[in-house]
Write an enzyme that holds these catalytic residues in place. Sequence first.
Site, PDB file in Angstrom:
ATOM      1  CE  LYS A 190      -1.685   1.852   3.947  1.00  0.00           C
ATOM      2  NZ  LYS A 190      -2.426   1.923   5.208  1.00  0.00           N
ATOM      3  CG  ASP A 220      -8.682   7.296  10.798  1.00  0.00           C
ATOM      4  OD1 ASP A 220      -9.831   7.762  10.913  1.00  0.00           O
ATOM      5  OD2 ASP A 220      -7.668   7.983  11.018  1.00  0.00           O
TER       6      ASP A 220
HETATM    7  C1  R5P Z   1      -1.586   2.484   9.152  1.00  0.00           C
HETATM    8  O1  R5P Z   1      -0.398   2.215   9.152  1.00  0.00           O
HETATM    9  C2  R5P Z   1      -2.561   1.764  10.037  1.00  0.00           C
HETATM   10  O2  R5P Z   1      -2.082   0.512  10.444  1.00  0.00           O
HETATM   11  C3  R5P Z   1      -3.899   1.620   9.360  1.00  0.00           C
HETATM   12  O3  R5P Z   1      -3.751   0.812   8.202  1.00  0.00           O
HETATM   13  C4  R5P Z   1      -4.475   2.964   8.957  1.00  0.00           C
HETATM   14  O4  R5P Z   1      -4.461   3.850  10.047  1.00  0.00           O
HETATM   15  C5  R5P Z   1      -5.889   2.818   8.423  1.00  0.00           C
HETATM   16  O5  R5P Z   1      -6.341   4.068   8.022  1.00  0.00           O
HETATM   17  P1  R5P Z   1      -7.562   4.241   7.007  1.00  0.00           P
HETATM   18  O6  R5P Z   1      -8.694   3.380   7.519  1.00  0.00           O
HETATM   19  O7  R5P Z   1      -7.864   5.715   7.061  1.00  0.00           O
HETATM   20  O8  R5P Z   1      -7.099   3.832   5.657  1.00  0.00           O
END
Ligand code: R5P
Length: 310
Positions: A190, A220
């Site tokens: 990602k 999030d």
């Molecule tokens: C990032 O390194 C975290 O482990 C989560 O993958 C991230 O915070 C998820 O954020 P969102 O749901 O906004 O893509």
Amino acid sequence: MKILSGTSNNKLSKDISKKLKSKLVNTNIKRFADGEIYIEINENIRGNSVFVIQSTSTPVNDNLMELLLCLDALKRSSAKNITAVIPYFGYARQDRKVAPRTSISAKVVSNLISMAGADRVVTVDLHAGQIQGFFDIPVDNLFTTPLFARFIKKSFKNKKLICVSPDVGGVQRTRGLATKLKTDLAIIDKRRPKPGKSQVMNLIGDVRGKSCLIVDDIIDSGGTIVNAAEVLKKRGATEIYVFITHGVLSGDATRKIQNSKIKKLFITDTIDNSNKIKNNNKIEVLSISSLMAEAIKRISNSTSVSDLFN
Ligand code: R5P
């Protein structure tokens, strides 16, 4: 031992205190008209070991400040020792300088918690294990892997499973679950072109004909997981389940999940989402209260916490 609850996740605090057969400390926590926080402890805690339970979830700054003032009130009331139990540790994602002239919020928050009076910290699935080193006091980082593994073994019998990490940073966590479940591991590459936006570049591993279990610490905006699910489906996955410790669920995340390729999202109750998810049949909560109660008991009796995860 006494347990004091902040206001961010009363339900979890009550569940933990019930399991420990210990009544919550009587407090008066209120806001002045301008938003300043007032904390008063209405019982004697002199010489006691006190555990303060407070997630620094949304509203992050208010909940953090409330935690700091609780710690300060306890210190000034002569508690023998104070443990900050922070089921969800907000500000942890800024754990290094990602660009010149940026701050490291996880370090600032760690300093504040120690300065306010904590002798020890207990938290769950810290975004990055090395944040423990931002503190000069003991930090017990509890893991949800055993909770998720038990649930999956019971509920997903006779499925061809594969654990999927939605980004390279989560590989260690996902490998832990894959090892416990004896499944293969796939990894998504990602990229984050800017904060709050995620983009899938590649998939490492073969998910064709398998039920995917995506594992992450935080959901999030939901972008990471929804994009990951799209790619897994395109690559032939039969169904997609998601296991995430902290349901931050900002903005329209719950709607995104509802409209996504995800069959079910499992989160824990480190953050109280009862209102946000009450009409969402794709999101289910697995409680972390027994694990947290057991960890608190062991800390209080000076027995091993790591044995919980062996
Ligand atoms: C990032 O390194 C975290 O482990 C989560 O993958 C991230 O915070 C998820 O954020 P969102 O749901 O906004 O893509």
